[in-house]
Design an enzyme around this catalytic site. Structure first.
Site, PDB file in Angstrom:
ATOM      1  N   ASN A 137      32.818  35.640  32.565  1.00 53.72           N
ATOM      2  CA  ASN A 137      32.000  36.638  32.510  1.00 53.72           C
ATOM      3  C   ASN A 137      31.605  37.507  31.978  1.00 53.72           C
ATOM      4  O   ASN A 137      30.934  39.053  31.446  1.00 53.72           O
ATOM      5  CB  ASN A 137      33.406  37.595  33.470  1.00 53.72           C
ATOM      6  CG  ASN A 137      34.312  37.869  31.868  1.00 53.72           C
ATOM      7  OD1 ASN A 137      34.041  37.168  31.310  1.00 53.72           O
ATOM      8  ND2 ASN A 137      34.899  38.981  32.479  1.00 53.72           N
ATOM      9  N   VAL A 140      24.741  38.550  28.918  1.00 55.42           N
ATOM     10  CA  VAL A 140      23.596  39.929  28.214  1.00 55.42           C
ATOM     11  C   VAL A 140      22.888  41.166  28.836  1.00 55.42           C
ATOM     12  O   VAL A 140      22.241  40.203  29.793  1.00 55.42           O
ATOM     13  CB  VAL A 140      23.438  39.029  27.404  1.00 55.42           C
ATOM     14  CG1 VAL A 140      21.679  40.773  26.142  1.00 55.42           C
ATOM     15  CG2 VAL A 140      23.602  38.560  25.880  1.00 55.42           C
ATOM     16  N   GLU A 141      22.440  42.397  28.951  1.00 51.74           N
ATOM     17  CA  GLU A 141      22.156  43.127  30.126  1.00 51.74           C
ATOM     18  C   GLU A 141      21.154  43.700  29.901  1.00 51.74           C
ATOM     19  O   GLU A 141      22.176  45.268  28.651  1.00 51.74           O
ATOM     20  CB  GLU A 141      23.128  43.250  30.964  1.00 51.74           C
ATOM     21  CG  GLU A 141      23.017  43.881  32.335  1.00 51.74           C
ATOM     22  CD  GLU A 141      23.614  44.567  33.185  1.00 51.74           C
ATOM     23  OE1 GLU A 141      24.464  43.669  34.220  1.00 51.74           O
ATOM     24  OE2 GLU A 141      24.643  45.425  32.962  1.00 51.74           O
ATOM     25  N   HIS A 288      38.418  47.570  30.282  1.00 51.12           N
ATOM     26  CA  HIS A 288      37.556  47.384  30.148  1.00 51.12           C
ATOM     27  C   HIS A 288      36.514  46.418  30.927  1.00 51.12           C
ATOM     28  O   HIS A 288      35.423  46.230  31.329  1.00 51.12           O
ATOM     29  CB  HIS A 288      37.943  45.773  29.917  1.00 51.12           C
ATOM     30  CG  HIS A 288      38.661  44.494  30.659  1.00 51.12           C
ATOM     31  ND1 HIS A 288      39.171  43.932  31.648  1.00 51.12           N
ATOM     32  CD2 HIS A 288      37.079  43.585  29.204  1.00 51.12           C
ATOM     33  CE1 HIS A 288      39.258  42.550  32.331  1.00 51.12           C
ATOM     34  NE2 HIS A 288      38.011  42.503  31.676  1.00 51.12           N
ATOM     35  N   GLY A 289      36.815  46.569  32.610  1.00 56.55           N
ATOM     36  CA  GLY A 289      35.674  46.893  33.297  1.00 56.55           C
ATOM     37  C   GLY A 289      36.235  46.787  35.259  1.00 56.55           C
ATOM     38  O   GLY A 289      37.219  47.435  34.829  1.00 56.55           O
ATOM     39  N   ALA A 290      35.577  45.857  35.651  1.00 55.99           N
ATOM     40  CA  ALA A 290      36.257  46.244  37.190  1.00 55.99           C
ATOM     41  C   ALA A 290      37.115  45.544  37.710  1.00 55.99           C
ATOM     42  O   ALA A 290      37.921  45.675  38.322  1.00 55.99           O
ATOM     43  CB  ALA A 290      34.582  45.591  38.036  1.00 55.99           C
TER      44      ALA A 290
END
Length: 377
Positions: A137, A140-141, A288-290
């Site tokens: 997962n 870099v976005e 920390h995330g979905a």
């Protein structure tokens, strides 16, 4: 588990609403962890899902240090960097991303400008994999700030709607794995016999992960034509810290004690920058995330029946995905994850975090498109 307790069993609290998707297997793992010797409290976040032997999305407090509760990717975290670009055309920028599977070699790439972010020595002397994003997962976005939800806090971070940011999610690559393996080969899932020695190696991996996120951001900055900047957020979510006389293990849980945290959505949904204010009941942590709702094999099977590769390269928010690994495209599809809006709502309802702003993906990089480019500069 059948350990004998000299103290009452640890408490388990799940910070999620009935509307949230929480697998019973993940809750069962929390209770298994709670039965370990020395455990005092397990706080499960709304992104909770089953992991290998220990839940992901949990903060676990104990008088005993258990390396397996942190796992192999010690130092994994998410950093957010400001970006100054005049125009952001996703198609053009996607084509200019560097090959972040190709490590920076201190000798071969000595003249690479990304090295300017390195202050002092590389932690643990671990030069292998420097400047690479990794698999799974990690990403870099390039994203833009969407909705501002707390104007005062956004302003303190220097953020306005429409601003560009670079979000980097990566860890310590092979270093954390090496540290965990050295422990498990001798002690399995047992406690660290010398906590200070483990913590010294662990701290190197945490520093390494933070350095690597800076290197990744600098590589992208130079390739896309903007100046590298210091991160406005950089929080590690796989680590252990000594707190109030206990070892607080975090596995997929970000430090939530007065810090700003980027809680990652998916490549096809917003992510949320939040001000975290979690107390001891929540292990001083936030999500920390979905969080995954499908295993990788399920996501692959269902995704192939439902989507084409081309559909997955362009997301519902209009962003592009750079990913030459077709299997990974399906495994990491937005549908494999829980609804980020529900995760954030649960954190707000439990008074663990205040949303500051959303980030909307423009280009999400996973692996290079053209594998044939790997050997070239």
């Amino acid at each position: 588990m059948s350990q004998q307790h000299s103290s009452p069993p640890a408490t388990v609290t799940v910070f999620a609403s009935p509307a949230s998707w929480i697998e019973s297997d993940a809750v069962a793992q929390c209770h298994q962890v709670a039965a370990l010797d020395g455990m005092t409290h397990v706080a499960a976040m709304p992104d909770l899902h089953p992991g290998k032997g220990a839940p992901i999305g949990a903060a676990m407090a104990s008088t005993v240090l258990y390396p397996f509760l942190v796992g192999s990717d010690i130092g994994c975290g998410i950093a957010v960097f400001p970006v100054k670009l005049k125009r952001a055309v996703p198609e053009k920028l996607a084509a200019r991303f560097p090959d972040l599977d190709r490590a920076l070699d201190p000798e071969r790439d000595a003249d690479d400008p990304a090295w300017a972010v390195l202050k002092g020595d590389v932690p643990a002397g671990h030069v292998e994999g420097l400047g690479t994003v990794g698999r799974g997962n990690h990403f870099v976005e390039l994203a833009r700030i969407g909705t501002i939800l707390d104007a005062g806090h956004a302003s303190r971070l220097g953020l306005d709607a429409g601003d560009l940011v670079l979000v980097v999610h990566s860890g310590s690559r092979g270093l954390g794995e090496r540290i965990l393996r050295a422990h498990t080969e001798v002690h399995g899932a047992g406690p660290a016999p010398d906590p200070a020695a483990y913590l010294a190696a662990h701290d190197d991996a945490v520093r390494w992960g933070s350095l690597n996120r800076r290197l990744l951001a600098a590589r992208v900055a130079h390739a896309l034509g903007f100046e590298p900047a210091e991160p406005i957020v950089d929080q590690c979510h796989n680590l252990v810290e000594l707190r109030d006389g206990s070892y607080l293990h975090r596995k997929g849980a970000a430090p939530g004690d007065g810090r700003d945290v980027l809680i990652a959505g998916t490549r096809g949904t917003p992510s949320y920058l939040v001000a975290a204010h979690a107390g001891p009941d929540a292990g001083h942590s936030v999500a920390h995330g979905a969080g995954r709702k499908m295993s990788r094999s399920d996501a692959l099977r269902r995704g192939r029946a439902k989507h084409t590769v081309e559909e997955l390269r362009r997301t519902p928010v209009g962003s592009l995905v750079v990913c030459g690994d077709r299997q990974l495209l399906f495994e990491e599809a937005p549908t494999a994850y829980k609804r980020i809006e529900q995760v954030i709502a649960d954190l707000v309802d439990h008074a663990l975090a205040t949303p500051i702003a959303t980030t909307i993906p423009l280009v999400t990089y996973k692996t290079p498109e053209n594998r044939g480019k790997r050997g070239r500069r």
